[in-house]
Design a protein around this motif. Structure first.
Motif, PDB file in Angstrom:
ATOM      1  N   VAL A 165      28.150  53.391  41.861  1.00  0.00           N
ATOM      2  CA  VAL A 165      29.549  53.775  41.865  1.00  0.00           C
ATOM      3  C   VAL A 165      29.697  55.169  41.247  1.00  0.00           C
ATOM      4  CG1 VAL A 165      31.875  53.147  41.088  1.00  0.00           C
ATOM      5  CG2 VAL A 165      30.231  51.359  41.739  1.00  0.00           C
ATOM      6  N   ARG A 166      28.848  55.420  40.262  1.00  0.00           N
ATOM      7  CA  ARG A 166      28.895  56.738  39.622  1.00  0.00           C
ATOM      8  C   ARG A 166      27.512  57.396  39.745  1.00  0.00           C
ATOM      9  NH1 ARG A 166      31.470  55.730  33.827  1.00  0.00           N
ATOM     10  NH2 ARG A 166      29.761  54.254  33.723  1.00  0.00           N
ATOM     11  N   PRO A 167      27.211  57.957  40.916  1.00  0.00           N
ATOM     12  CA  PRO A 167      25.875  58.543  41.099  1.00  0.00           C
ATOM     13  C   PRO A 167      25.696  59.761  40.197  1.00  0.00           C
ATOM     14  CG  PRO A 167      27.296  59.151  42.919  1.00  0.00           C
ATOM     15  CD  PRO A 167      28.070  58.163  42.087  1.00  0.00           C
ATOM     16  N   PRO A 168      24.476  60.005  39.711  1.00  0.00           N
ATOM     17  CA  PRO A 168      24.258  61.139  38.799  1.00  0.00           C
ATOM     18  C   PRO A 168      24.436  62.505  39.461  1.00  0.00           C
ATOM     19  CG  PRO A 168      22.198  59.956  39.214  1.00  0.00           C
ATOM     20  CD  PRO A 168      23.286  59.156  39.847  1.00  0.00           C
ATOM     21  N   TYR A 169      24.344  62.570  40.794  1.00  0.00           N
ATOM     22  CA  TYR A 169      24.571  63.843  41.496  1.00  0.00           C
ATOM     23  C   TYR A 169      25.504  63.617  42.666  1.00  0.00           C
ATOM     24  CZ  TYR A 169      21.116  65.512  38.402  1.00  0.00           C
ATOM     25  OH  TYR A 169      20.492  65.836  37.235  1.00  0.00           O
ATOM     26  N   LEU A 170      26.422  64.560  42.890  1.00  0.00           N
ATOM     27  CA  LEU A 170      27.355  64.511  44.010  1.00  0.00           C
ATOM     28  C   LEU A 170      26.946  65.585  45.008  1.00  0.00           C
ATOM     29  CD1 LEU A 170      30.670  64.318  41.920  1.00  0.00           C
ATOM     30  CD2 LEU A 170      29.330  62.411  42.883  1.00  0.00           C
ATOM     31  N   VAL A 171      26.920  65.209  46.282  1.00  0.00           N
ATOM     32  CA  VAL A 171      26.547  66.171  47.327  1.00  0.00           C
ATOM     33  C   VAL A 171      27.763  66.425  48.206  1.00  0.00           C
ATOM     34  CG1 VAL A 171      24.983  66.675  49.240  1.00  0.00           C
ATOM     35  CG2 VAL A 171      24.171  65.353  47.272  1.00  0.00           C
ATOM     36  N   PHE A 172      28.116  67.675  48.369  1.00  0.00           N
ATOM     37  CA  PHE A 172      29.275  68.058  49.184  1.00  0.00           C
ATOM     38  C   PHE A 172      28.837  68.511  50.581  1.00  0.00           C
ATOM     39  CE2 PHE A 172      30.550  68.430  44.785  1.00  0.00           C
ATOM     40  CZ  PHE A 172      31.741  67.718  44.793  1.00  0.00           C
ATOM     41  N   ALA A 173      29.667  68.204  51.558  1.00  0.00           N
ATOM     42  CA  ALA A 173      29.341  68.426  52.972  1.00  0.00           C
ATOM     43  C   ALA A 173      29.193  69.914  53.304  1.00  0.00           C
ATOM     44  CB  ALA A 173      30.436  67.806  53.831  1.00  0.00           C
ATOM     45  N   PRO A 174      28.551  70.221  54.440  1.00  0.00           N
ATOM     46  CA  PRO A 174      28.306  71.625  54.799  1.00  0.00           C
ATOM     47  C   PRO A 174      29.579  72.451  54.966  1.00  0.00           C
ATOM     48  CG  PRO A 174      26.977  70.179  56.177  1.00  0.00           C
ATOM     49  CD  PRO A 174      27.905  69.293  55.393  1.00  0.00           C
ATOM     50  N   GLN A 175      29.528  73.675  54.452  1.00  0.00           N
ATOM     51  CA  GLN A 175      30.521  74.714  54.736  1.00  0.00           C
ATOM     52  C   GLN A 175      29.805  75.699  55.652  1.00  0.00           C
ATOM     53  OE1 GLN A 175      33.732  75.058  53.685  1.00  0.00           O
ATOM     54  NE2 GLN A 175      33.738  73.189  52.434  1.00  0.00           N
ATOM     55  N   LEU A 176      30.436  76.029  56.772  1.00  0.00           N
ATOM     56  CA  LEU A 176      29.746  76.831  57.777  1.00  0.00           C
ATOM     57  C   LEU A 176      29.939  78.331  57.555  1.00  0.00           C
ATOM     58  CD1 LEU A 176      30.550  74.701  60.956  1.00  0.00           C
ATOM     59  CD2 LEU A 176      28.653  74.485  59.319  1.00  0.00           C
ATOM     60  N   ALA A 177      28.880  79.086  57.808  1.00  0.00           N
ATOM     61  CA  ALA A 177      28.966  80.544  57.750  1.00  0.00           C
ATOM     62  C   ALA A 177      29.623  81.057  59.031  1.00  0.00           C
ATOM     63  CB  ALA A 177      27.566  81.135  57.608  1.00  0.00           C
ATOM     64  N   ASP A 178      30.189  82.267  58.982  1.00  0.00           N
ATOM     65  CA  ASP A 178      30.752  82.881  60.187  1.00  0.00           C
ATOM     66  C   ASP A 178      29.594  83.133  61.171  1.00  0.00           C
ATOM     67  OD1 ASP A 178      33.205  84.595  61.325  1.00  0.00           O
ATOM     68  OD2 ASP A 178      31.319  85.641  61.730  1.00  0.00           O
ATOM     69  N   PRO A 179      29.676  82.572  62.398  1.00  0.00           N
ATOM     70  CA  PRO A 179      28.524  82.668  63.300  1.00  0.00           C
ATOM     71  C   PRO A 179      28.224  84.092  63.763  1.00  0.00           C
ATOM     72  CG  PRO A 179      30.349  81.465  64.354  1.00  0.00           C
ATOM     73  CD  PRO A 179      30.762  81.737  62.944  1.00  0.00           C
ATOM     74  N   VAL A 180      29.245  84.918  63.927  1.00  0.00           N
ATOM     75  CA  VAL A 180      29.017  86.293  64.418  1.00  0.00           C
ATOM     76  C   VAL A 180      28.368  87.149  63.323  1.00  0.00           C
ATOM     77  CG1 VAL A 180      30.106  88.317  65.457  1.00  0.00           C
ATOM     78  CG2 VAL A 180      30.985  86.022  65.963  1.00  0.00           C
ATOM     79  N   LEU A 181      28.889  87.021  62.109  1.00  0.00           N
ATOM     80  CA  LEU A 181      28.308  87.747  60.970  1.00  0.00           C
ATOM     81  C   LEU A 181      26.869  87.269  60.717  1.00  0.00           C
ATOM     82  CD1 LEU A 181      29.109  89.894  58.933  1.00  0.00           C
ATOM     83  CD2 LEU A 181      30.248  88.127  57.564  1.00  0.00           C
ATOM     84  N   THR A 182      26.658  85.969  60.859  1.00  0.00           N
ATOM     85  CA  THR A 182      25.312  85.399  60.680  1.00  0.00           C
ATOM     86  C   THR A 182      24.329  85.985  61.701  1.00  0.00           C
ATOM     87  OG1 THR A 182      26.194  83.371  59.735  1.00  0.00           O
ATOM     88  CG2 THR A 182      24.002  83.232  60.716  1.00  0.00           C
ATOM     89  N   GLN A 183      24.761  86.118  62.957  1.00  0.00           N
ATOM     90  CA  GLN A 183      23.906  86.722  63.992  1.00  0.00           C
ATOM     91  C   GLN A 183      23.564  88.157  63.633  1.00  0.00           C
ATOM     92  OE1 GLN A 183      22.049  85.797  66.412  1.00  0.00           O
ATOM     93  NE2 GLN A 183      22.729  83.683  66.167  1.00  0.00           N
ATOM     94  N   ALA A 184      24.563  88.882  63.097  1.00  0.00           N
ATOM     95  CA  ALA A 184      24.336  90.273  62.706  1.00  0.00           C
ATOM     96  C   ALA A 184      23.299  90.353  61.578  1.00  0.00           C
ATOM     97  CB  ALA A 184      25.650  90.932  62.286  1.00  0.00           C
ATOM     98  N   LEU A 185      23.393  89.439  60.598  1.00  0.00           N
ATOM     99  CA  LEU A 185      22.410  89.417  59.496  1.00  0.00           C
ATOM    100  C   LEU A 185      21.017  89.130  60.043  1.00  0.00           C
ATOM    101  CD1 LEU A 185      24.045  87.440  56.513  1.00  0.00           C
ATOM    102  CD2 LEU A 185      24.199  89.859  57.083  1.00  0.00           C
TER     103      LEU A 185
END
Ligand code: DUR
Length: 302
Positions: A165-185
């Motif tokens: 019920v109270r896990p020692p670590y919490l994992v948060f879902a993916p936040q996506l990078a901007d795909p166009v900027l990512t392609q440029a990088l």
């Protein structure tokens, strides 16, 4: 006696109009921002800025170092923020306040690799984005006890799985990078460093360098022995682990489309193999990779 600053319930300013933490005012920061951790890395990358136009630089008392100039006649800022998600929050929120145009923000930091085949001395672009892991202090509190008993006297099995019920670590879902900027990088980094040294992968930003990155330290009760395995199981494409990118991507997502963001990091250590990058390779990647990151930013119109 004057107050120390004004507007405490919004985005406060000092009386010279600078924001409280970056220490900058309008005109001193560009709409294209490359952010790094170390002030030294920011200074190194700032050497690629045009010599023909003036370079503004400032170090704030709160530990932010900014260089603003032009690269091939396009205005950019290179800003060292130190480490961790709160520092990224200061950067994104105060930059947003100071610039009227849409913002493009990229991060070029360092990370640990989470799989054996991601070599030290390579660069991982956070694609599709980043998850996050945080230590959950509630899990380390004593279990709720019927009055009169202490937590130590309670059979952990009989309490009905409270640790889950109270896990020692919490994992948060993916936040996506901007795909166009990512392609440029990806494009600029591959061009500059060679495509065999650049790959994409899911990043995980942790709240600590220690507990939530699965490092062992007998001085603390961290319950993190299987943390990296659990993370890799939950997100099989996980390649890199650091402390900032998730915050950047999550704030871009929250910015009502006024901030576009992407992130890349230099692999300084490989956690499964224990390899660590040598100094010469790191210095090369900071300079050459940093230049590639600036080139990616100036590809975009305001
Ligand atoms: N970093 C990590 N973990 C690693 C390697 C690098 O968090 O294993 C990054 C993020 C943070 C700084 O800014 O470097 C901590 O040393």
């Amino acid at each position: 006696q004057r107050n120390v600053y004004r507007d405490t319930n919004a985005v406060p300013r000092n009386f010279d109009s600078t924001t409280l933490h970056l220490g900058l005012k309008e005109g001193q920061i560009a709409s294209r921002i490359l952010t790094v951790g170390c002030p030294g890395r920011a200074g190194l990358i700032a050497k690629v800025l045009d010599k023909s136009s003036p370079i503004f630089s400032h170090t704030s008392p709160r530990g932010f170092t900014t260089y603003t100039g032009t690269f091939e006649r396009t205005r950019v800022s290179i800003i060292a923020i130190g480490m961790g998600m709160p520092m990224m929050d200061f950067l994104v929120r105060e930059a947003r306040q100071l610039v009227s145009k849409p913002l493009l923000i990229t991060r070029f930091g360092t990370c640990g690799a989470l799989c054996p085949d991601v070599a030290v001395g390579s660069v991982v672009v956070a694609s599709p984005g980043s998850v996050s892991v945080m230590r959950n202090p509630d899990a380390f509190l004593p279990l709720p006890t019927p009055s009169g008993t202490s937590a130590d006297e309670i059979d952990p099995i009989a309490t009905g799985g409270a640790p889950h019920v109270r896990p020692p670590y919490l994992v948060f879902a993916p936040q996506l990078a901007d795909p166009v900027l990512t392609q440029a990088l990806l494009g600029e980094l591959k061009e500059q460093l060679g495509s065999e040294h650049v790959r994409r992968g899911m990043n995980v930003s942790a709240c600590s360098f220690y507990s939530s990155q699965g490092r062992r330290d007998a001085f603390f009760d961290d319950r993190n022995e299987d943390l990296l395995d659990v993370l890799r199981e939950r997100h099989p494409s996980l390649a890199s682990m650091e402390m900032e990118s998730f915050q950047l991507l999550a704030l871009a997502r929250a910015s009502r489309e006024s901030v576009r963001a992407a992130a890349a990091s230099i692999v300084v250590a490989n956690r499964p193999t224990g390899d660590v990058c040598d100094e010469a390779r790191l210095a090369y990647l900071e300079r050459a990779g940093g230049e590639a990151m600036v080139r990616a930013l100036v590809r975009f119109e305001d």
